[in-house]
Design a protein around this motif. Sequence first.
Motif, PDB file in Angstrom:
ATOM      1  N   LEU A   1     -13.279 -77.921 -10.076  1.00  0.00           N
ATOM      2  CA  LEU A   1     -12.692 -78.855  -9.110  1.00  0.00           C
ATOM      3  C   LEU A   1     -11.519 -77.770  -8.359  1.00  0.00           C
ATOM      4  O   LEU A   1     -11.486 -77.772  -7.161  1.00  0.00           O
TER       5      LEU A   1
ATOM      6  N   TRP B   1     -13.276 -86.174 -14.598  1.00  0.00           N
ATOM      7  CA  TRP B   1     -13.674 -86.115 -13.019  1.00  0.00           C
ATOM      8  C   TRP B   1     -12.761 -87.176 -12.271  1.00  0.00           C
ATOM      9  O   TRP B   1     -12.175 -86.705 -11.404  1.00  0.00           O
TER      10      TRP B   1
ATOM     11  N   THR C   1      -9.720 -85.586 -10.023  1.00  0.00           N
ATOM     12  CA  THR C   1      -9.655 -85.711  -8.622  1.00  0.00           C
ATOM     13  C   THR C   1      -8.647 -86.687  -8.115  1.00  0.00           C
ATOM     14  O   THR C   1      -8.638 -87.030  -6.798  1.00  0.00           O
TER      15      THR C   1
END
Length: 370
Positions: free
Chosen positions: A33, A361, A365
């Motif tokens: 990411l 995730w 994020t």
Amino acid sequence: MARTLRRLADENLLIVQVWLVSRLLFAIIAVTLAVAGRRPLESVLAQWDVGHFLKIAREGYADPDEMAFFPGLPLLLRGFTELGLPAVLFGTILALACSLAAAFALKRIAGAWGAIAWILAPTAVFTAVPYTEAPFCAAAFWAWERASQRRWGQAALLTALACALRVSGLFLIGALAILAITQGRNPSRRRGVRDGGLGARLAWLVLPTAVLVAYVTYLYGLTGSWTAWFAAQEAGWDRGFHWPWEAIANHWEVVQRPTPDHPEWVWLFRAELVSWVVGVVVTLVALFRKRVAEAAWVGVQVLAFSLSYWLMSVNRAVLLWFPLWRQVGEFVESRPDTTGWRVVGVLAGLVALAVQGVWAWLYFTGRWSS
């Protein structure tokens, strides 16, 4: 004897291997990411509460809302900064090390499979970033293990450390007091153990209690209010008092109403409800098995979550519930060692890793992840 030592070594190796695989998964997601978004890795790791801890480390409790967070972790992060070290990076390393320490404490309490189940918990990402979950679990799990072995002086020191990290330390003191009573009134006669009896065991708990009193007194000095912590919880996180049936009703309304801009929210709220139900079940099972202190440890937290506007942060609190992981470990140990059950175990582990990956995730994020 040799066979026992070999078995213990194999269990320890398996715990470390599962821990490495799980944490490697988190690292891959975070680095991917960061690279894809052309962002510093620290900005990926430092989501949500990490920002509050860093702000307290820099400015102290200048913002009254920050008083909802205990000073233990901010003090450690400030120490890293004073040494010229990147606080987020070393806070992450601290969390990783503490999560492994907590797993080995849990092995003593819940067996190898209980520790592995905890490592693979859905919200384990919070034990791999600068949150309080990993250091608190390390301190609390070892405190419980030491108290169970009637090493109350060691348990008191570890509980004091836990109390500096989060309010859950208050519940730990209460559960340990029940454990002290249920161990009996007489001193231990075990070789090499001198706990002094019930009075001495309870007296040791004055030490961690003093840590909580010191924090409340410190906040009183800043604000002139003995309820500054509660006020911060209500002002910043809408955690004012509500009856349990009101909290459940409010929560049920939310899980029925998806948010188009954040489709993951409804699922996370549903998971909060599932986690709360799990807490109720674990409490009842512990009571059925006459583990009163363990039932108190989980039950009082379930009750506390039921007194807010809705159920919040229960998904993360599951990480603290060592009686849950003990019950999981006992269930696995009771299964026959057959090929069929081994296949089930491997599949369960893969599903757990997949769920962990999704939750990581969500966190990395910046989506709300409990």
